[in-house]
Design a protein around this motif. Structure first.
Motif, short mmCIF file in Angstrom:
data_model
loop_
_atom_site.label_atom_id
_atom_site.label_comp_id
_atom_site.label_asym_id
_atom_site.label_seq_id
_atom_site.Cartn_x
_atom_site.Cartn_y
_atom_site.Cartn_z
N ARG A 1 0.64 -1.21 0.13
CA ARG A 1 0.31 0.07 0.13
C ARG A 1 0.84 1.23 -0.16
N ALA A 2 1.93 1.16 0.80
CA ALA A 2 2.91 2.53 0.78
C ALA A 2 3.35 2.71 -0.54
N GLU A 3 3.83 1.80 -1.44
CA GLU A 3 4.58 1.88 -2.46
C GLU A 3 3.50 1.77 -3.68
N ASN A 4 2.07 1.52 -3.36
CA ASN A 4 1.17 1.64 -4.33
C ASN A 4 1.44 0.43 -5.43
N ASP A 5 1.99 -0.57 -4.74
CA ASP A 5 2.23 -1.97 -5.77
C ASP A 5 0.91 -2.80 -5.53
N THR A 6 0.37 -2.69 -6.88
CA THR A 6 -0.95 -3.65 -6.70
C THR A 6 -0.56 -5.03 -7.17
N LEU A 7 0.60 -5.24 -7.73
CA LEU A 7 0.88 -6.89 -7.95
C LEU A 7 1.47 -7.39 -6.59
N ARG A 8 1.99 -6.49 -5.66
CA ARG A 8 2.36 -7.17 -4.52
C ARG A 8 1.10 -7.44 -3.70
N LEU A 9 0.34 -6.34 -3.72
CA LEU A 9 -1.15 -6.48 -2.96
C LEU A 9 -1.81 -7.78 -3.29
N VAL A 10 -1.85 -7.91 -4.51
CA VAL A 10 -2.56 -9.05 -5.08
C VAL A 10 -1.99 -10.55 -4.41
N ASP A 11 -0.59 -10.65 -4.57
CA ASP A 11 0.17 -11.65 -3.95
C ASP A 11 -0.10 -11.69 -2.61
N ALA A 12 -0.05 -10.69 -1.87
CA ALA A 12 -0.50 -11.09 -0.25
C ALA A 12 -1.90 -11.26 -0.20
N ALA A 13 -2.96 -10.85 -0.89
CA ALA A 13 -4.37 -11.41 -0.80
C ALA A 13 -4.36 -12.86 -1.27
N VAL A 14 -3.78 -13.40 -2.26
CA VAL A 14 -3.74 -14.78 -2.56
C VAL A 14 -3.01 -15.68 -1.49
N THR A 15 -2.01 -15.00 -0.78
CA THR A 15 -1.22 -15.62 0.29
C THR A 15 -2.28 -15.68 1.47
N ALA A 16 -3.01 -14.68 1.70
CA ALA A 16 -3.96 -14.62 2.83
C ALA A 16 -5.00 -15.85 2.68
N VAL A 17 -5.78 -15.66 1.38
CA VAL A 17 -6.68 -16.85 1.00
C VAL A 17 -5.98 -18.26 1.41
N THR A 18 -4.62 -18.56 0.90
CA THR A 18 -3.84 -19.67 1.12
C THR A 18 -3.89 -19.92 2.66
N ILE A 19 -3.53 -19.03 3.56
CA ILE A 19 -3.60 -19.23 4.86
C ILE A 19 -4.86 -19.45 5.58
N ALA A 20 -6.17 -18.82 5.12
CA ALA A 20 -7.36 -19.03 5.72
C ALA A 20 -7.76 -20.32 5.44
N THR A 21 -7.42 -20.79 3.99
CA THR A 21 -7.87 -22.30 3.65
C THR A 21 -7.18 -23.28 4.33
N GLY A 22 -5.78 -23.05 4.80
CA GLY A 22 -4.94 -23.98 5.53
C GLY A 22 -5.45 -24.18 6.91
N LEU A 23 -5.85 -23.00 7.64
CA LEU A 23 -6.53 -22.88 8.87
C LEU A 23 -7.74 -23.53 8.84
N ALA A 24 -8.48 -23.39 7.76
CA ALA A 24 -9.74 -24.19 7.84
C ALA A 24 -9.71 -25.71 7.61
N ILE A 25 -8.61 -26.03 7.20
CA ILE A 25 -8.39 -27.51 6.82
C ILE A 25 -7.95 -28.05 8.32
N LEU A 26 -7.12 -27.30 8.77
CA LEU A 26 -6.57 -27.83 10.13
C LEU A 26 -7.60 -27.92 11.07
N TYR A 27 -8.51 -27.13 11.12
CA TYR A 27 -9.68 -26.85 11.92
C TYR A 27 -10.59 -28.02 11.76
N ARG A 28 -10.84 -28.51 10.43
CA ARG A 28 -11.42 -29.63 10.17
C ARG A 28 -10.99 -30.94 10.72
#
Length: 80
Positions: free
Chosen positions: A40-67
């Motif tokens: 956000r500080a660098e207005n880097d959209t590609l890095r922001l998208v990468d962070a969003a995808v990584t966050a979804v991956t983490i959330a999915t991993g946590l959901a699988i572990l919770y299951r």
């Protein structure tokens, strides 16, 4: 297979092992938060998208572990 190796593999499928996996997976959220802040500080959209995808991956991993934790229920034979 040695007894220690067998016990280590059993730990991975135990409640305590699942909690540990959840904690280490959730710890990745800290680096994602830093990545989002930097993007956000660098207005880097590609890095922001990468962070969003990584966050979804983490959330999915946590959901699988919770299951898996729910599946273990009370039949945790290693530490029960």
């Amino acid at each position: 297979m040695s007894k220690a190796m067998s016990k280590a593999k059993g730990f991975k499928k135990s409640k305590q092992g699942t909690y540990l996996s959840m904690a280490t997976t959730a710890f990745g959220a800290v680096s994602v938060a830093k990545q989002v802040k930097r993007a956000r500080a660098e207005n880097d959209t590609l890095r922001l998208v990468d962070a969003a995808v990584t966050a979804v991956t983490i959330a999915t991993g946590l959901a699988i572990l919770y299951r898996e934790l729910k599946r273990l229920g009370d039949d945790d034979v290693l530490f029960g």
